[in-house]
Write a protein that holds these residues in place. Structure first.
Motif, mmCIF file in Angstrom:
data_model
loop_
_atom_site.group_PDB
_atom_site.id
_atom_site.type_symbol
_atom_site.label_atom_id
_atom_site.label_comp_id
_atom_site.label_asym_id
_atom_site.label_seq_id
_atom_site.Cartn_x
_atom_site.Cartn_y
_atom_site.Cartn_z
ATOM 1 N N MET A 58 0.823 -1.193 0.000
ATOM 2 C CA MET A 58 0.000 0.000 0.000
ATOM 3 C C MET A 58 0.869 1.261 0.000
ATOM 4 N N GLN A 59 1.969 1.174 0.747
ATOM 5 C CA GLN A 59 2.864 2.321 0.814
ATOM 6 C C GLN A 59 3.465 2.633 -0.551
ATOM 7 N N ARG A 60 3.782 1.589 -1.304
ATOM 8 C CA ARG A 60 4.352 1.766 -2.640
ATOM 9 C C ARG A 60 3.352 2.483 -3.548
ATOM 10 N N LEU A 61 2.077 2.127 -3.437
ATOM 11 C CA LEU A 61 1.023 2.769 -4.227
ATOM 12 C C LEU A 61 0.920 4.252 -3.883
ATOM 13 N N ILE A 62 0.942 4.562 -2.604
ATOM 14 C CA ILE A 62 0.853 5.966 -2.179
ATOM 15 C C ILE A 62 2.037 6.759 -2.714
ATOM 16 N N TRP A 63 3.257 6.197 -2.620
ATOM 17 C CA TRP A 63 4.440 6.895 -3.122
ATOM 18 C C TRP A 63 4.396 7.049 -4.644
ATOM 19 N N THR A 64 3.809 6.067 -5.325
ATOM 20 C CA THR A 64 3.659 6.166 -6.780
ATOM 21 C C THR A 64 2.759 7.338 -7.128
ATOM 22 N N ILE A 65 1.650 7.474 -6.425
ATOM 23 C CA ILE A 65 0.705 8.568 -6.667
ATOM 24 C C ILE A 65 1.344 9.913 -6.340
ATOM 25 N N VAL A 66 2.046 9.990 -5.224
ATOM 26 C CA VAL A 66 2.710 11.238 -4.827
ATOM 27 C C VAL A 66 3.777 11.628 -5.861
ATOM 28 N N ALA A 67 4.554 10.665 -6.322
ATOM 29 C CA ALA A 67 5.596 10.952 -7.312
ATOM 30 C C ALA A 67 4.982 11.398 -8.636
ATOM 31 N N ALA A 68 3.922 10.722 -9.075
ATOM 32 C CA ALA A 68 3.257 11.108 -10.325
ATOM 33 C C ALA A 68 2.681 12.514 -10.206
ATOM 34 N N PHE A 69 2.089 12.820 -9.075
ATOM 35 C CA PHE A 69 1.541 14.164 -8.852
ATOM 36 C C PHE A 69 2.650 15.210 -8.874
ATOM 37 N N ALA A 70 3.754 14.934 -8.208
ATOM 38 C CA ALA A 70 4.873 15.882 -8.177
ATOM 39 C C ALA A 70 5.440 16.106 -9.578
ATOM 40 N N MET A 71 5.600 15.023 -10.337
ATOM 41 C CA MET A 71 6.103 15.171 -11.704
ATOM 42 C C MET A 71 5.126 15.964 -12.569
ATOM 43 N N THR A 72 3.838 15.766 -12.345
ATOM 44 C CA THR A 72 2.825 16.509 -13.105
ATOM 45 C C THR A 72 2.904 17.996 -12.791
ATOM 46 N N ILE A 73 3.098 18.318 -11.532
ATOM 47 C CA ILE A 73 3.223 19.726 -11.120
ATOM 48 C C ILE A 73 4.441 20.371 -11.788
ATOM 49 N N PHE A 110 8.259 2.643 -9.372
ATOM 50 C CA PHE A 110 7.913 2.073 -8.076
ATOM 51 C C PHE A 110 7.522 0.595 -8.154
ATOM 52 N N ALA A 111 7.230 0.097 -9.326
ATOM 53 C CA ALA A 111 6.894 -1.318 -9.459
ATOM 54 C C ALA A 111 8.137 -2.166 -9.678
ATOM 55 N N TYR A 112 9.232 -1.533 -10.075
ATOM 56 C CA TYR A 112 10.455 -2.289 -10.359
ATOM 57 C C TYR A 112 10.872 -3.081 -9.124
ATOM 58 N N GLY A 113 11.120 -4.350 -9.320
ATOM 59 C CA GLY A 113 11.549 -5.203 -8.216
ATOM 60 C C GLY A 113 10.403 -5.772 -7.399
ATOM 61 N N ASP A 114 9.192 -5.297 -7.627
ATOM 62 C CA ASP A 114 8.024 -5.809 -6.913
ATOM 63 C C ASP A 114 7.604 -7.141 -7.528
ATOM 64 N N THR A 115 6.895 -7.940 -6.773
ATOM 65 C CA THR A 115 6.433 -9.237 -7.282
ATOM 66 C C THR A 115 5.446 -9.070 -8.432
ATOM 67 N N MET A 147 3.566 -5.004 -15.496
ATOM 68 C CA MET A 147 3.854 -3.656 -15.984
ATOM 69 C C MET A 147 3.868 -3.580 -17.507
ATOM 70 N N ALA A 148 4.279 -4.638 -18.171
ATOM 71 C CA ALA A 148 4.257 -4.626 -19.640
ATOM 72 C C ALA A 148 2.819 -4.475 -20.135
ATOM 73 N N MET A 149 1.896 -5.203 -19.514
ATOM 74 C CA MET A 149 0.492 -5.126 -19.904
ATOM 75 C C MET A 149 -0.065 -3.719 -19.620
ATOM 76 N N ILE A 150 0.302 -3.165 -18.492
ATOM 77 C CA ILE A 150 -0.155 -1.819 -18.127
ATOM 78 C C ILE A 150 0.423 -0.790 -19.100
ATOM 79 N N ALA A 151 1.698 -0.919 -19.429
ATOM 80 C CA ALA A 151 2.338 0.022 -20.354
ATOM 81 C C ALA A 151 1.720 -0.062 -21.750
#
Length: 176
Positions: free
Chosen positions: A1-16, A68-73, A78-82
């Motif tokens: 869950m923490q990884r998801l939150i950091w992904t959202i925060v990072a995407a938001f920061a990059m968007t800004i 943030f998904a790199y190295g995760d199970t 990610m290929a399908m998502i991309a």
């Protein structure tokens, strides 16, 4: 869950950070939207508002998800998502590009949008269906019930994907 939150925060920061760079660039390229003639007169003042702004959100979201998904199970998904994000994004890009290039509010016709969306959705649904860790089962949240849909999984997922993409398309902007 923490990884998801950091992904959202990072995407938001990059968007800004990315937004104030991309919007003037889109204006310089004169990639402005042509407002629908039959729409309300109050919308006419928005003529020339940069279109193709989806890249401001899509690129950072994809970068953050990959980072943030790199190295995760779940990295295998990610290929399908991309492919999904890039494929549906490309259809939207072509639609907007035609609107800008031809200086009219009409981009791709509904049939021209639906056909590649359906083809992409069939491909993604088959990919998921034949991926052993996904298969044809759906889990019902909160009830711990699993339904194996068999081959019906494919048309259901095509319906869900095309419906989801078009629901966003219909609600987006003044051109819908």
């Amino acid at each position: 869950m923490q990884r998801l939150i950091w992904t959202i925060v990072a995407a938001f920061a990059m968007t800004i950070v990315f937004g104030p760079i991309v919007i003037p660039w889109l204006k310089r390229l004169k990639l402005g939207q042509t407002i629908y003639d039959l729409g309300p007169q109050t919308h006419q003042k928005k003529q020339g508002t940069p279109t193709m702004g989806g890249i401001i959100f899509a690129v950072p979201a994809l970068i953050a998800a990959l980072a943030f998904a790199y190295g995760d199970t779940r990295w295998q998904y990610m290929a399908m998502i991309a492919v999904s994000a890039l494929g549906f994004g490309l259809i939207g890009f072509v639609d907007d590009f035609i609107k800008v290039k031809m200086k009219r509010n009409l981009g791709l016709t509904p049939k021209q949008k639906l056909l590649p969306q359906i083809v992409l959705s069939i491909g993604l649904s088959l990919w998921a269906y034949f991926t052993p860790s996904i298969g044809s089962s759906l889990t019902v949240p909160f009830f711990n019930v699993e339904w194996n849909l068999g081959a019906f999984y494919i048309p259901l997922m095509v319906f869900v994907l095309v419906g989801t993409v078009n629901s966003a398309n219909l609600l987006d902007g003044l051109d819908g």
